[in-house]
Enzyme design. Structure first.
Site, short mmCIF file in Angstrom:
data_model
loop_
_atom_site.label_atom_id
_atom_site.label_comp_id
_atom_site.label_asym_id
_atom_site.label_seq_id
_atom_site.Cartn_x
_atom_site.Cartn_y
_atom_site.Cartn_z
N LEU A 76 0.50 -1.25 -0.12
CA LEU A 76 0.04 0.04 -0.19
C LEU A 76 1.16 1.46 -0.18
CD1 LEU A 76 -2.63 -1.17 2.08
CD2 LEU A 76 -3.03 -0.99 -0.33
N SER A 78 3.19 2.22 1.92
CA SER A 78 3.73 3.16 3.13
C SER A 78 5.19 3.86 3.17
CB SER A 78 3.73 1.76 4.16
OG SER A 78 4.54 1.25 4.52
N ALA A 81 4.84 6.94 1.33
CA ALA A 81 4.44 7.73 2.47
C ALA A 81 5.40 8.28 3.57
CB ALA A 81 3.05 7.26 2.61
N ASP A 123 4.56 5.37 -6.35
CA ASP A 123 4.05 5.20 -4.82
C ASP A 123 4.50 6.71 -4.39
OD1 ASP A 123 3.48 2.77 -5.26
OD2 ASP A 123 5.13 1.99 -3.30
O1 PMV Z 1 3.91 -3.71 -4.72
P1 PMV Z 1 3.07 -2.31 -5.29
O2 PMV Z 1 2.08 -2.66 -4.30
O3 PMV Z 1 5.12 -1.26 -4.84
O4 PMV Z 1 2.94 -3.01 -6.49
C1 PMV Z 1 4.77 -2.94 -7.42
C2 PMV Z 1 3.60 -3.19 -8.99
C3 PMV Z 1 4.83 -3.26 -10.04
O5 PMV Z 1 3.89 -2.86 -11.50
C4 PMV Z 1 4.08 -4.23 -9.74
C5 PMV Z 1 5.66 -2.60 -9.98
C6 PMV Z 1 6.20 -1.87 -10.04
O6 PMV Z 1 7.26 -1.01 -10.01
O7 PMV Z 1 4.99 -0.90 -11.10
#
Ligand code: PMV
Length: 286
Positions: A76, A78, A81, A123
């Protein structure tokens, strides 16, 4: 003393395929991380390589207190964040005058360093800016926010994003004739979903398709399948793995009135449910 917070994030569509240049859609969600920074002579702070790097990059010293509503290592966002909120609070407490964009870029550089090159700019971007974001290759564009009602189900099965990305990479190298059409299909359904973003029933169907394709890529897990099926059976419009898979979290798109029932069904399968919705704020002073 300065307190800033930053939201978590989910992938609505397109995870894994984004690694291959396909479009993906991520959304900031309401659970937040709160960070207080104070100028002091004798700094105290939690042991965290992310927080250490924030102070090193900003070239100051101070105390930190962290309160997180987001479980770490659940996909998620974190760590992004914590990093964005810490940088924002340092920026404020020491009057450094950096813009949000600089905070997001610095947070990404820190994630990349701490995670040894394996960080995703998604993220840090989503959590600094909030709302919904379309990711295509290296470009990111904020989308008009939609008031989507979401229940997150945490499988409590720890996963490694790097390992899951590698697993898909191995499949793609071994069977490009199988993996590439799946990645193309995920990209196509993400675009179709964007055209139907105001229609949750339709979006739910795209989520179900996206889930099946993620399972075909090999990033499913028995517990995520159980939570996805329970969410659908209890009234969700659709449900899918969110993020890297192999455990981690699922999301269910729900009619508002069904949210608590869906959450209950997830908890009955021994998952942890979070009833939430979009967070349009991004990093915010508290
Ligand atoms: O694990 P998460 O929620 O950080 O998701 C990774 C998402 C991927 O597409 C698998 C990897 C990326 O860097 O985008």
């Amino acid at each position: 003393m300065a307190t800033w917070s930053a939201p978590g994030k989910v992938f609505l569509f397109g995870e894994h395929a984004v690694v291959y240049g396909k479009p993906g859609v991520a959304m900031a969600i309401k659970p937040r991380v709160f960070v207080t920074v104070r100028k002091t002579r004798n700094p105290t702070r939690p042991k965290s390589p992310y927080i250490d790097e924030c102070f090193r990059m900003m070239g100051v010293r101070g105390s930190v207190y962290v309160h997180s509503q987001l479980q770490s290592s659940s996909g998620l966002g974190s760590s992004a964040a914590v990093t964005v909120a810490t940088l924002s609070a340092i920026n404020d407490e020491f009057n450094l005058g950096h813009a949000r964009e600089y905070i997001a870029e610095t947070a990404f550089a820190i994630e990349k360093k701490v995670q040894k090159g394996r960080a995703s700019p998604t993220d840090t971007y989503v959590c600094a800016n909030g709302g919904m974001v379309l990711i295509t290759g290296n470009s990111k564009r904020r989308l008009p926010p939609e008031n989507l009602q979401v229940v997150v189900g945490n499988t409590l099965v720890p996963h490694s994003t790097a390992k899951m990305v590698e697993l898909v990479g191995a499949l793609q190298r071994k069977h490009p004739e199988v993996a590439n059409p799946i990645l193309d299909a995920i990209g196509a359904l993400t675009l179709a979903a964007l055209h139907n973003i105001g229609n949750p029933k339709e979006l739910g169907q795209y989520m179900d398709m996206n889930h099946a394709l993620l399972e075909a890529l090999g990033v499913g897990h028995p517990v995520s399948s159980k939570l996805v099926l329970a969410a659908r059976a209890s009234g969700a419009y659709g449900a899918k793995i969110t993020g890297a898979g192999g455990g981690g979290c699922i999301i269910a798109l729900c009619p508002r009135r069904a949210k608590s029932r869906v959450a209950g069904a997830i908890e009955a399968c021994e998952g942890r449910a979070i009833i939430t919705s979009i967070d349009t704020d991004g990093a915010r002073k508290e």
